[in-house]
Write a protein that holds these residues in place. Structure first.
Motif, short mmCIF file in Angstrom:
data_model
loop_
_atom_site.label_atom_id
_atom_site.label_comp_id
_atom_site.label_asym_id
_atom_site.label_seq_id
_atom_site.Cartn_x
_atom_site.Cartn_y
_atom_site.Cartn_z
N GLY A 131 0.79 -1.22 0.00
CA GLY A 131 0.00 0.00 0.00
C GLY A 131 0.82 1.26 0.00
N ASP A 132 2.13 1.15 0.18
CA ASP A 132 3.01 2.32 0.16
C ASP A 132 3.45 2.55 -1.29
N PRO A 133 3.08 3.67 -1.89
CA PRO A 133 3.39 3.88 -3.31
C PRO A 133 4.87 3.90 -3.62
N ALA A 134 5.72 4.17 -2.63
CA ALA A 134 7.16 4.22 -2.87
C ALA A 134 7.78 2.83 -2.92
N PHE A 135 7.07 1.81 -2.44
CA PHE A 135 7.66 0.48 -2.36
C PHE A 135 7.89 -0.12 -3.75
N ALA A 136 6.97 0.07 -4.65
CA ALA A 136 7.11 -0.50 -5.99
C ALA A 136 8.36 0.02 -6.70
N ALA A 137 8.71 1.27 -6.46
CA ALA A 137 9.91 1.83 -7.09
C ALA A 137 11.18 1.22 -6.51
N VAL B 71 8.48 4.35 3.01
CA VAL B 71 9.76 3.99 2.40
C VAL B 71 10.15 4.95 1.27
N ALA B 72 9.53 6.13 1.24
CA ALA B 72 10.06 7.17 0.34
C ALA B 72 11.48 7.50 0.79
N GLU B 73 12.32 7.90 -0.12
CA GLU B 73 13.74 8.08 0.20
C GLU B 73 13.95 9.00 1.40
N ALA B 74 13.21 10.07 1.49
CA ALA B 74 13.39 11.02 2.60
C ALA B 74 12.98 10.42 3.93
N THR C 62 15.06 -10.61 14.71
CA THR C 62 16.33 -10.65 13.99
C THR C 62 17.19 -9.46 14.41
N GLU C 63 18.50 -9.53 14.13
CA GLU C 63 19.40 -8.50 14.65
C GLU C 63 19.23 -7.15 13.97
N PHE C 64 18.84 -7.13 12.71
CA PHE C 64 18.52 -5.89 12.00
C PHE C 64 17.81 -6.25 10.70
N GLY C 65 17.20 -5.25 10.06
CA GLY C 65 16.60 -5.47 8.76
C GLY C 65 17.62 -5.32 7.66
N ARG C 66 17.13 -5.05 6.44
CA ARG C 66 18.04 -4.95 5.32
C ARG C 66 17.70 -3.70 4.51
N THR C 67 18.55 -3.38 3.55
CA THR C 67 18.35 -2.17 2.76
C THR C 67 17.00 -2.19 2.06
N ALA C 68 16.44 -1.00 1.88
CA ALA C 68 15.12 -0.90 1.26
C ALA C 68 15.17 -1.27 -0.22
N ALA C 69 16.24 -0.93 -0.89
CA ALA C 69 16.38 -1.23 -2.31
C ALA C 69 17.28 -2.44 -2.51
N LEU C 70 17.07 -3.16 -3.60
CA LEU C 70 17.93 -4.28 -3.94
C LEU C 70 19.30 -3.77 -4.39
#
Length: 385
Positions: A58-64, A331-334, A290-298
């Motif tokens: 549902g977050d429009p920034a996720f698809a990008a 998850v928009a860059e800002a 878990t100890e931490f998550g991972r980067t938002a982008a591949l």
């Protein structure tokens, strides 16, 4: 993280039980307690990608950020978040209110993104790793309950998870495994390779693909053996079980590698439910972190690198599932932490503290000062049934 040869050898020997790789090496630990609620803590070693597991469609920034992600078979949860297809077998638990998630959580660990420090801090349950705290938060919980006795030890390996290390008595058991490397040697390899991204990624994938079997069991079934043994003990006088599952360090080919680990996690949870039976499952709280998550982008190899904010999974009839909790930061860059990671909006110790309070009857002050020093639990996030 700068490590001298002495530091590496010391850490490989002392905390060799804190492996990123396999539950075959990390023991299962149990503690007997006078309360009725059962608590299962699962450490997901390697940094699970919460954005892939519980997808914010549902977050429009996720698809990008994840333009090639196939969401056709993702399981809708609440119209905003969707569950990874490899966890599809858990959807009945979600619908029954026995499975939920808390998104955008983390420990106080920031910026260096080392598995080893991250895992140690997660299991220590402290604000920092200052060398003074040698015990884990589950053991400190038990230290507040005088008169406890450990179960009879069931051990092939003798080391404990750090989360249960300390002065309170606990018992250990680990499945019989055919290992090519000792825990110390594997730990040393991980420490040496962590700063070399290609080698680190190759080692992580090799660990996940190894599928080492256990004596007398079919290949790759150690997690099922662990779940079965945990359920048997928790049906008796044991009240706490802690163990780890590996395979979450998905630096490359995440779309191929992550589903293997998710299926193992799904099988573990369903094995616990089936082994405990409806009555005991209804008194059980499972917390997987878990100890931490991972980067938002591949990254360039279709994987993700070490990040910050992640997701905590909770399950069991004692908790109120069917909901994705947490303050979603977007998850928009800002909105990203350091413009690269999911921004953490809650300390993962907070919801855990509320579950401990309900399970044991300890007051919030004791949990904040003794179990998780420096924590402010804040408002009840609503995990409890």
């Amino acid at each position: 993280m700068d490590l001298s040869r002495r530091d590496i050898l010391k850490r490989a020997g002392i905390i060799g039980c804190s492996l990123t790789a396999s539950p075959l090496i990390t023991p299962v630990a149990f503690a007997q307690a006078p309360w009725d609620m059962r608590l299962v803590v699962i450490i997901l070693r390697g940094g699970m990608d919460g954005l892939d597991v519980v997808r914010p469609l549902g977050d429009p920034a996720f698809a990008a950020l994840r333009p090639d992600m196939d969401n056709a078979n993702a399981q809708d949860l609440d119209g905003y978040f969707a569950l990874h297809p490899a966890l599809g077998d858990l959807v009945p638990l979600w619908r029954a209110g026995q499975l939920g998630f808390m998104h955008a959580v983390s420990t106080p660990y920031r910026d260096k993104r080392s598995h080893f420090d991250g895992q140690d801090l997660l299991e220590a349950g402290t604000e920092t790793l200052d060398g003074r705290t040698r015990d884990g938060w589950l053991n400190r919980l038990l230290q507040q309950m005088p008169g406890l006795e450990a179960e009879t030890a069931y051990a092939i390996g003798t080391t404990q998870l750090r989360v249960l290390e300390g002065d309170a008595p606990v018992a250990n058991w680990t499945p019989k495994a055919r290992l090519g490397l000792s825990p110390q040697a594997l730990r040393l390899a991980e420490l040496v390779m962590e700063r070399d991204a290609p080698l680190h990624a190759a080692l992580a994938e090799a660990q996940m693909l190894s599928q080492i079997g256990t004596g007398g069991a079919r290949r790759g079934s150690a997690h099922l053996e662990i779940a079965d043994f945990a359920a048997k003990r928790l049906r008796g006088p044991s009240r706490i079980a802690a163990f780890s599952l590996g395979g979450w360090d998905t630096h490359r080919a995440q779309g191929r590698n992550l589903p293997r680990s998710l299926r193992a996690l799904s099988q573990t949870l369903l094995g616990l439910r089936d082994g405990l039976g409806e009555g005991i499952w209804g008194k059980t709280a499972v917390l997987a972190m878990t100890e931490f998550g991972r980067t938002a982008a591949l990254n360039g190899t279709r994987g993700t690198d070490h990040g910050t904010g992640g997701v905590m999974l909770f399950a069991g009839g004692a908790l109120r599932g069917g909901q994705v909790l947490g303050q979603w930061p977007g998850v928009a860059e800002a909105a990203l932490y350091d413009r690269r990671d999911l921004m953490p909006t809650a300390d993962v110790r907070g919801p855990v503290g509320w579950v401990l309070r309900a399970a044991t009857g300890l007051d919030s002050t004791t949990i904040e000062q003794k179990v998780f020093p420096g924590l402010q639990m804040g408002r009840d996030p609503g995990l409890l049934g």
